[in-house]
Write a protein that holds these residues in place. Structure first.
Motif, PDB file in Angstrom:
ATOM      1  N   ASP A 198       0.682  -1.308  -0.116  1.00 44.53           N
ATOM      2  CA  ASP A 198      -0.038  -0.437  -0.165  1.00 44.53           C
ATOM      3  C   ASP A 198       1.050   1.165   0.215  1.00 44.53           C
ATOM      4  OD1 ASP A 198      -2.798  -0.674  -0.023  1.00 44.53           O
ATOM      5  OD2 ASP A 198      -2.462  -1.075   1.695  1.00 44.53           O
ATOM      6  N   HIS A 199       0.200   2.303  -1.194  1.00 47.71           N
ATOM      7  CA  HIS A 199       1.139   3.366  -0.698  1.00 47.71           C
ATOM      8  C   HIS A 199      -0.036   4.625  -0.642  1.00 47.71           C
ATOM      9  CE1 HIS A 199       3.439   6.807  -1.918  1.00 47.71           C
ATOM     10  NE2 HIS A 199       2.339   7.144  -2.800  1.00 47.71           N
ATOM     11  N   ARG A 200       0.075   5.061   0.623  1.00 46.02           N
ATOM     12  CA  ARG A 200      -0.672   5.619   1.150  1.00 46.02           C
ATOM     13  C   ARG A 200      -1.209   7.628   0.541  1.00 46.02           C
ATOM     14  NH1 ARG A 200      -1.815   3.040   6.583  1.00 46.02           N
ATOM     15  NH2 ARG A 200      -2.741   1.176   6.222  1.00 46.02           N
ATOM     16  N   ASP A 201      -1.735   7.889  -0.625  1.00 45.20           N
ATOM     17  CA  ASP A 201      -1.839   8.845  -0.739  1.00 45.20           C
ATOM     18  C   ASP A 201      -3.164   9.787  -0.382  1.00 45.20           C
ATOM     19  OD1 ASP A 201      -1.606  11.229  -2.074  1.00 45.20           O
ATOM     20  OD2 ASP A 201      -2.064  10.790  -4.004  1.00 45.20           O
ATOM     21  N   GLY A 202      -2.622  10.197   1.116  1.00 41.31           N
ATOM     22  CA  GLY A 202      -4.256  10.919   1.781  1.00 41.31           C
ATOM     23  C   GLY A 202      -5.028   9.522   2.389  1.00 41.31           C
ATOM     24  N   GLN A 203      -6.135   9.830   1.867  1.00 46.68           N
ATOM     25  CA  GLN A 203      -7.080   8.689   2.664  1.00 46.68           C
ATOM     26  C   GLN A 203      -6.985   7.768   1.937  1.00 46.68           C
ATOM     27  OE1 GLN A 203      -8.500   8.659   5.231  1.00 46.68           O
ATOM     28  NE2 GLN A 203      -7.457  10.670   5.704  1.00 46.68           N
ATOM     29  N   SER A 204      -6.487   7.900   0.009  1.00 46.99           N
ATOM     30  CA  SER A 204      -6.534   7.000  -0.712  1.00 46.99           C
ATOM     31  C   SER A 204      -5.085   5.269  -0.435  1.00 46.99           C
ATOM     32  CB  SER A 204      -6.951   7.441  -2.630  1.00 46.99           C
ATOM     33  OG  SER A 204      -7.496   8.578  -2.674  1.00 46.99           O
ATOM     34  N   HIS A 205      -5.602   4.005  -1.239  1.00 44.75           N
ATOM     35  CA  HIS A 205      -4.874   3.090  -1.058  1.00 44.75           C
ATOM     36  C   HIS A 205      -4.577   3.244  -2.188  1.00 44.75           C
ATOM     37  CE1 HIS A 205      -5.951   1.689   2.987  1.00 44.75           C
ATOM     38  NE2 HIS A 205      -6.480   2.205   3.543  1.00 44.75           N
ATOM     39  N   MET A 206      -3.503   3.366  -2.908  1.00 40.89           N
ATOM     40  CA  MET A 206      -2.827   3.380  -3.926  1.00 40.89           C
ATOM     41  C   MET A 206      -1.737   2.671  -4.004  1.00 40.89           C
ATOM     42  SD  MET A 206      -2.920   6.108  -5.890  1.00 40.89           S
ATOM     43  CE  MET A 206      -2.636   6.412  -6.522  1.00 40.89           C
ATOM     44  N   ARG A 207      -2.050   1.309  -5.607  1.00 40.26           N
ATOM     45  CA  ARG A 207      -0.838  -0.146  -5.344  1.00 40.26           C
ATOM     46  C   ARG A 207      -0.702  -0.266  -7.281  1.00 40.26           C
ATOM     47  NH1 ARG A 207      -5.402  -3.538  -2.142  1.00 40.26           N
ATOM     48  NH2 ARG A 207      -5.214  -3.137  -0.259  1.00 40.26           N
ATOM     49  N   ASN A 208       0.462  -0.789  -6.927  1.00 38.90           N
ATOM     50  CA  ASN A 208       1.078  -0.737  -8.725  1.00 38.90           C
ATOM     51  C   ASN A 208       0.273  -2.025  -9.425  1.00 38.90           C
ATOM     52  OD1 ASN A 208       2.813  -1.368 -10.599  1.00 38.90           O
ATOM     53  ND2 ASN A 208       4.948  -2.283 -10.058  1.00 38.90           N
ATOM     54  N   MET A 209      -0.010  -1.570 -10.179  1.00 35.41           N
ATOM     55  CA  MET A 209      -1.211  -2.433 -10.885  1.00 35.41           C
ATOM     56  C   MET A 209      -0.956  -2.959 -11.841  1.00 35.41           C
ATOM     57  SD  MET A 209      -4.631  -1.511 -10.216  1.00 35.41           S
ATOM     58  CE  MET A 209      -3.527  -1.734  -8.991  1.00 35.41           C
ATOM     59  N   ASP A 210       0.837  -2.869 -12.385  1.00 39.65           N
ATOM     60  CA  ASP A 210       1.499  -4.335 -13.259  1.00 39.65           C
ATOM     61  C   ASP A 210       2.077  -5.427 -11.757  1.00 39.65           C
ATOM     62  OD1 ASP A 210       3.059  -4.705 -15.712  1.00 39.65           O
ATOM     63  OD2 ASP A 210       5.013  -4.766 -14.095  1.00 39.65           O
ATOM     64  N   ALA A 211       1.762  -4.900 -10.733  1.00 40.47           N
ATOM     65  CA  ALA A 211       2.913  -6.112 -10.047  1.00 40.47           C
ATOM     66  C   ALA A 211       0.937  -6.698  -9.771  1.00 40.47           C
ATOM     67  CB  ALA A 211       3.233  -5.537  -8.750  1.00 40.47           C
ATOM     68  N   TRP A 212       1.530  -8.031  -8.486  1.00 38.99           N
ATOM     69  CA  TRP A 212       0.229  -9.392  -8.096  1.00 38.99           C
ATOM     70  C   TRP A 212      -0.495  -8.003  -7.758  1.00 38.99           C
ATOM     71  CZ3 TRP A 212       0.006 -14.436  -8.852  1.00 38.99           C
ATOM     72  CH2 TRP A 212       0.787 -14.897  -9.446  1.00 38.99           C
ATOM     73  N   ASP A 213      -0.578  -7.061  -6.815  1.00 39.21           N
ATOM     74  CA  ASP A 213      -2.060  -6.333  -6.053  1.00 39.21           C
ATOM     75  C   ASP A 213      -2.994  -5.588  -7.358  1.00 39.21           C
ATOM     76  OD1 ASP A 213      -1.389  -6.677  -4.145  1.00 39.21           O
ATOM     77  OD2 ASP A 213      -0.643  -4.509  -4.050  1.00 39.21           O
ATOM     78  N   GLY A 214      -2.600  -6.149  -8.411  1.00 36.90           N
ATOM     79  CA  GLY A 214      -3.382  -5.100 -10.107  1.00 36.90           C
ATOM     80  C   GLY A 214      -4.190  -7.033  -9.854  1.00 36.90           C
TER      81      GLY A 214
END
Length: 540
Positions: free
Chosen positions: A391-407
């Motif tokens: 998880d990379h948190r940008d404020g209240q949003s959770h950002m993830r790498n869509m090219d990795a298994w998180d996508g």
């Protein structure tokens, strides 16, 4: 076997324009000084192609070195490529060329145990893939090639122990991401001095970018020979440029390698049949076919992996006694397209769709079946992109790498479920791609902080990509605090070394202070240990 070979070669010619094989190679080769003389040719009765019977070369034909790979308990693949002028499309002539090979117990070849003849085929860029059998398990051997009066450098290889046999330990290294322009391959020079049984390469062996198009943080220190590569001759030239590096040659000659690709062997961030941008589907399929053929030509791989046009099955399995089983995965060729772009983005329902896949159905079934059938102490997934939740948190949003298994969270969750069910499997994931070192616990459910640990992931940094690195930066410290299953981060260059026994898996992160100039020293930045039957990473 010969009928199968010719059928596969014919299928490649259907996908690769015949002009790229340089059909005028005889006179052109003489004009370029590739061969001093082609004294006489005969027709190969097995393939129907003409073969030069007595080649004489104006310059050394083994300038791209030697390699071995895909080891078994009774043999391995021995590789070389004849190239007197390595940046001329990969073909010296339209003729096939004869090669002799030898395998010995000693590096002076006083005790030769196997020898024979091979053919460097023009259709495969005069590469040679000798499938040597009849060797003894768990044994060190030395090998070399000869063509005409020229002899190659000597390589060292090692067979695997018999499947199921009890062995006390083994050592390996894994590496990835070696952008030629971004630095020197000093890490490979250090790797060649290690005491290893095998090297795993997890992708981005070459980069397809044009000269100067991808600039390292510390600036580019070398230069690609051409603009972005798309044709077979261009891919061949790019591999040749990388393979001319003496440090890379030394690491290939020192150990057997087992390799899988990632994206840059074809096109940045491609997914299945989806290119990055601005390419028609037909053009991209032809590009994939060219890229896959060049990859096969330059890797020490078996004939059974020879590509069929834009398809090439590279997922496969290697077993070291009863100690470890290695599942080599392909997370590029069978995946669905990325959601919301290819990098960091907000979580979406589409990314969690149960029908989306990272591995494809056939490969996932093959993997799961193998995990349940394995009798090894350690079960390893050697693959390309970050598996653990990040998880990379940008404020209240959770950002993830869509090219990795998180996508591809459905695929990710299915494997975690199997890891939880396989109580004694000791799953370990080895990963490349992200140009940095990470050590992570695998949770049965990343959404539940109290979920049990079911395995471990060790992510290795790049050999050179992004240039001189850094130890750690403040924003990465924040990310570590936001992902409590992540134990370690480091952004310097190098490789990862692992030592395995029935009781413990030890991982050493080997790092360099710089790659922007030659000669950097190497140190172990951190060591982690996993105990058999006790999932989770501990500091060594």
């Amino acid at each position: 076997m010969d009928d199968e070979r010719d059928r596969l070669l014919a299928s490649i010619e259907r996908w690769i324009p015949s002009a790229e094989v340089d059909r005028r190679g005889f006179l052109k080769a003489i004009g370029k000084g590739a061969l001093l003389a082609l004294v006489w040719t005969i027709t190969n009765p097995l393939s129907g192609t003409r073969i030069e019977a007595a080649p004489r070369y104006l310059s050394h034909p083994f300038r791209l070195g030697v390699a071995s790979g895909d080891p078994l308990s009774d043999g391995c693949i021995l590789w070389t490529r004849l190239a007197t002028d390595s940046l001329k499309g990969g073909v010296m002539a339209t003729y096939d060329l004869p090669v002799r090979w030898e395998v010995a117990h000693d590096e002076h070849f006083r005790s030769v145990v196997r020898s024979g003849a091979a053919t460097a085929q023009a259709k495969l860029g005069h590469s040679v893939h000798v499938d040597v059998r009849g060797l003894k398990p768990g044994r060190e051997y030395f090998y070399r090639f000869k063509s005409g009066s020229d002899i190659s450098a000597v390589g060292r290889t090692k067979t695997t122990p018999l499947k199921g046999s009890s062995i006390s330990d083994m050592s390996l290294a894994f590496a990835s991401c070696q952008q030629y322009e971004h630095g020197y391959y000093t890490a490979y020079r250090h790797m060649a001095q290690e005491d290893l049984d095998v090297v795993f390469h997890l992708g981005d062996y070459i980069y397809e970018y044009g000269a100067g198009k991808y600039v390292a943080n510390s600036g580019n220190v070398r230069r690609h020979e051409s603009q972005e590569v798309k044709s077979l001759s261009e891919y061949r030239n790019r591999y040749a440029q990388y393979r001319k590096d003496p440090d890379l040659q030394a690491a290939h000659a020192a150990f057997p390698w087992i390799a899988v690709w990632d994206d840059h062997e074809v096109d940045n961030n491609y997914a299945g049949s989806h290119p990055e941008k601005n390419q028609s589907p037909t053009a991209f399929l032809r590009r994939k076919a060219a890229a896959y053929q060049a990859y096969y030509e330059y890797m020490p791989m078996r004939l059974s992996l020879l590509p069929h046009g834009p398809q090439m099955r590279i997922y496969r399995r290697f077993t070291y006694g009863n100690l470890a089983e290695f599942n080599m995965l392909d997370t590029r060729q069978y995946r669905d397209d990325q959601v919301n772009g290819t990098k960091w983005n907000r979580i979406s329902e589409e990314a969690s769709d149960s029908h989306r896949t990272m591995l494809g159905k056939a490969q996932e079934n093959w993997l799961v079946k193998g995990l349940y059938q394995s009798k090894a102490h350690w079960n390893v997934l050697a693959q390309q992109v970050f598996f653990s939740r990040l998880d990379h948190r940008d404020g209240q949003s959770h950002m993830r790498n869509m090219d990795a298994w998180d996508g591809y969270t459905a695929s990710q969750k299915r494997l975690l479920k199997h890891f939880a069910e396989l109580k004694d499997a000791n799953p370990i994931i080895l990963t490349g791609d992200v140009h940095s070192n990470w050590a992570c616990d695998l949770k049965a459910d990343f959404n539940n902080p109290g979920s049990p640990v079911v395995g471990s992931e060790f992510v290795g940094t790049s050999i050179t990509s992004e240039g001189d690195g850094f130890d750690i930066k403040p924003h990465f410290s924040r990310e570590l605090s936001q992902n409590d299953h992540v134990h370690f981060f480091n952004g310097q260059r190098g490789y990862v070394r692992c030592h395995i026994t029935p009781k413990n898996w030890r991982t050493d992160y080997r790092i360099l202070p710089y790659v922007s100039k030659p000669g950097a020293p190497i140190v172990t930045r951190e060591t982690f240990v996993v105990e058999n039957g006790r999932p989770g990473i501990q500091r060594g």
